[in-house]
Scaffold this active site. Structure first.
Site, PDB file in Angstrom:
ATOM      1  N   LYS A 288      -8.595  -9.052   9.602  1.00  0.00           N
ATOM      2  CA  LYS A 288      -7.103  -7.959   8.978  1.00  0.00           C
ATOM      3  C   LYS A 288      -5.978  -9.120  10.080  1.00  0.00           C
ATOM      4  O   LYS A 288      -6.189  -8.483  11.509  1.00  0.00           O
ATOM      5  CB  LYS A 288      -7.361  -6.777   9.308  1.00  0.00           C
ATOM      6  CG  LYS A 288      -6.479  -6.059   8.550  1.00  0.00           C
ATOM      7  CD  LYS A 288      -5.988  -4.540   8.624  1.00  0.00           C
ATOM      8  CE  LYS A 288      -5.000  -3.860   7.936  1.00  0.00           C
ATOM      9  NZ  LYS A 288      -4.997  -2.471   7.612  1.00  0.00           N
ATOM     10  N   GLU A 372      -8.235  11.145  -1.591  1.00  0.00           N
ATOM     11  CA  GLU A 372      -6.961  12.886  -1.626  1.00  0.00           C
ATOM     12  C   GLU A 372      -7.534  14.056  -2.372  1.00  0.00           C
ATOM     13  O   GLU A 372      -7.450  15.402  -1.801  1.00  0.00           O
ATOM     14  CB  GLU A 372      -5.850  12.316  -1.633  1.00  0.00           C
ATOM     15  CG  GLU A 372      -5.175  10.931  -0.830  1.00  0.00           C
ATOM     16  CD  GLU A 372      -5.117   9.955  -0.850  1.00  0.00           C
ATOM     17  OE1 GLU A 372      -4.766   8.978  -0.494  1.00  0.00           O
ATOM     18  OE2 GLU A 372      -6.037   9.398  -2.076  1.00  0.00           O
ATOM     19  N   ARG A 400      -2.732  12.928  -5.951  1.00  0.00           N
ATOM     20  CA  ARG A 400      -3.758  13.102  -6.228  1.00  0.00           C
ATOM     21  C   ARG A 400      -4.519  14.332  -6.722  1.00  0.00           C
ATOM     22  O   ARG A 400      -5.353  14.484  -6.834  1.00  0.00           O
ATOM     23  CB  ARG A 400      -4.517  11.584  -5.463  1.00  0.00           C
ATOM     24  CG  ARG A 400      -3.862  10.307  -6.121  1.00  0.00           C
ATOM     25  CD  ARG A 400      -4.851   9.714  -5.429  1.00  0.00           C
ATOM     26  NE  ARG A 400      -4.705   7.761  -6.112  1.00  0.00           N
ATOM     27  CZ  ARG A 400      -5.275   6.871  -5.209  1.00  0.00           C
ATOM     28  NH1 ARG A 400      -6.215   7.010  -4.311  1.00  0.00           N
ATOM     29  NH2 ARG A 400      -5.311   6.363  -5.873  1.00  0.00           N
TER      30      ARG A 400
END
Length: 628
Positions: A288, A372, A400
């Site tokens: 990344k 979540e 969620r």
């Protein structure tokens, strides 16, 4: 401008380039991203990490016939550049420019829109199954980060893949990060695969394997090559013959891990995988932020950020702490005095500011990954045992967990503190990230308390009130970025639940302004008073329960009531006021200022508020229209 490479205006231009030119193109893409995003902000780190992957995909497959489904799609900038949008990349995340995620309405090459993690695999399976039913021969490729595999929907999709399709390619892009460092057993599992002793000289061996399979006798030798390569490339499960990975237990053939920055290897591998008539998963290892030192050194910061200095990677400092920073500092300080307080987040320690809590009280800090629903249930379990969990999740992601909030928290009256960062407009991130729906999805839940502060001082008072409230779930929404700059008191005050603050009295108009819309109401009050009207100004504080006494008193007293909120008007705070006045039989006209019943586009808050009427001028005009 580099003139050694032809312009890439469509995937056909990429396919026409000689293979040896692709590394040069990769570097040109990285340089463009680094330069462009320094001016626009955006998801730099994720896109620097998928340059070779995206080049390989477009080299081997043919969009829009073939379908690429990117999980979250924040790593889709390179895909945009290769599909006719290179000349518009400088508009990324700018008003009326390219969206920071993929949009079906933006390009025929964007087959699926996204913005939240964990959705891609289920959608890709649906597309592959639909293709099978239609009898077409297109390929479906799902590109998913390793962090997405902490999401429940991913495992629900994995459970169904082998039953529903015989042809689906999933790319597991493993960079050990979501927004922050990945956590949990799945992250450890991927790390075990990548660091297994059997992976000595990994990339050379993987390359030889693919080259061998792609030889003339590939089809005849495929099974023997795969079986012999398994011991070379994959850690064996104890006591299970030829069961190499978790994925094969789901009936999905696993390949890898391979170097996600080795373009020839990626191209060869995809050429092989597209011939397979079974669901496959390719595990690639990427960096990344590859190609930009500041992003490599701080992947969390460069996941998504505003404008930055290219040389140093520094972003412009602000002279006021953000709500997130104040939240983290305050709750951490509370927890030092109250051993029952715990902090829970879902892969967002940086964005929510909770890195401070993690650093100072690590034993009571819990990051559950991008999960979540689990985070909410985990908090419920802690609350049952007498702890005081602060569940800290962006408003857009708390959606969620609505079932858990209703079914597990509210019905059982569990005192979980729901702290919803980014409540309200989230500007440049667009419709998937605006926190414009939390009042609506929480307002109908019996017994739940919900509030929003007008400034930083009141914010700390509300957090203190939450910390001392044990009768059931209690929620707070607060905006992204800075507040008006009101310094919190040395010692916070407990607020009376459901009691509004009457800031100014008046007899013609009552402005009831929630949270960060209070500043707009203050200015509207001045303009209306300049026109000769007497204006009451009310800070409601509480979304639920409402201060019915104050609202009814002023509705009977004035000629017009005006509510202001950084939320959609549909089922929002203004609706709650209208419902209460209707119940009380009060017919005073109510003007509502808020967001329309539509998905609001991306852009700066100033531009979007002007466009959609969340302004002083529109507030005054709408009130005057009722006074005429």
């Amino acid at each position: 401008m580099d003139t050694t490479l032809p312009a890439i205006t469509c995937p056909a231009d990429l396919k026409a380039l000689p293979l040896e030119k692709l590394p040069e193109l990769a570097e040109k893409i990285r340089a463009t991203l680094i330069e462009t995003l320094s001016q626009t902000g955006g998801h730099l780190g994720p896109n620097l990490g998928v340059v070779e992957l995206t080049l390989a995909l477009h080299r081997v497959f043919d969009t829009p016939k073939d379908k690429f489904v990117f999980d979250v799609a924040h790593q889709g900038y390179v895909h945009k550049m290769l599909t006719g949008r290179w000349d518009k990349i400088h508009t990324i995340r700018q008003y009326e420019g390219l969206n920071g995620f993929l949009l079906r309405s933006e390009s025929e090459h964007d087959c699926y829109g996204a913005g939240h993690a964990g959705t891609a695999l289920g959608a890709a399976l649906g597309m592959a199954t639909a293709r099978d039913l239609k009898g077409t021969d297109d390929h479906v490729v799902c590109v998913s980060g390793d962090a997405a595999f902490t999401c429940g929907p991913v495992f629900e999709a994995l459970n169904n893949i082998s039953s529903h399709t015989k042809r689906l390619i999933t790319v597991l892009n493993d960079n050990e990060w979501s927004i922050d460092k990945n956590v949990g057993a799945i992250a450890k599992y991927f790390n075990t695969i990548a660091t297994h002793p059997g992976f000595a000289n990994l990339h050379d061996k993987a390359a030889k394997f693919v080259e061998f399979v792609l030889g003339g006798g590939a089809r005849k030798l495929a099974e023997r090559v795969e079986n012999s390569a398994k011991g070379l490339l994959l850690p064996q499960s104890e006591g299970a013959h030829n069961r190499s990975t978790l994925f094969e237990e789901f009936g999905i053939r696993y390949y890898g891990p391979i170097n996600g920055h080795d373009l020839p290897l990626l191209i060869q591998t995809f050429e092989f995988l597209k011939t397979q008539n079974e669901p496959v998963i390719l595990h690639i290892l990427t960096e990344k932020g590859r190609g930009y030192k500041p992003a490599l050194e701080d992947p969390g910061k460069f996941h998504g950020l505003g404008k930055y200095n290219i040389e140093t990677g520094e972003v412009q400092a602000t002279d006021k702490p953000t709500y997130s920073q104040i939240y983290a500092r305050t709750v951490t300080d509370f927890a030092k005095e109250d051993q029952k307080i715990v902090a829970i987040t879902a892969a967002m320690p940086g964005g929510t500011g909770l890195m401070a809590f993690k650093k100072e009280i690590p034993e009571r800090y819990f990051d559950v990954g991008i999960a979540e629903e689990h985070a909410a249930l985990f908090a419920c379990g802690m609350a049952v045992q007498g702890l005081r969990p602060f569940l800290t999740i962006y408003s857009t992601f708390m959606q969620r967990a609505v079932d858990m909030i209703l079914h597990d928290m509210a019905i059982q009256h569990l005192p979980v503190r729901l702290c919803m960062d980014r409540g309200g407009l989230s500007g440049d991130d667009g419709p998937t990230h605006h926190g414009l729906f939390d009042i609506a999805y929480l307002r109908g839940i019996p017994g739940l308390v919900h509030m929003q502060p007008k400034d930083e001082d009141e914010f700390v008072d509300m957090l203190w009130t939450m910390a001392n409230y044990d009768k059931g779930p209690i929620a707070i929404r607060y905006p992204r970025g800075n507040g008006p700059g009101v310094k919190p008191k040395a010692k916070p005050h407990l607020l009376e639940i459901g009691k509004a603050e009457v800031v100014a009295d008046g007899s013609d108009v009552a402005l009831i302004a929630l949270g960060d819309m209070f500043a707009t109401a203050e200015l509207a009050k001045k303009e209306l008073e300049a026109k000769g009207y007497s204006v009451a100004l009310i800070n409601p504080r509480w979304i639920k329960p409402l201060d019915n006494a104050v609202i009814e008193t002023y509705a009977k007293k004035v000629k017009v009531v005006c509510t202001l909120e950084d939320h959609v008007l549909m089922n929002g705070f203004g609706c709650a006021v209208i419902e209460q006045l209707s119940t009380a039989g009060i017919t005073t006209p109510v003007v509502r200022i808020g967001w329309p019943d539509e998905f609001v586009e991306h852009g700066t808050p100033a531009i979007l508020r002007q466009k959609h009427g969340l302004t002083v001028e529109n507030t005054v005009a709408k009130v005057l229209s009722k006074l005429a």
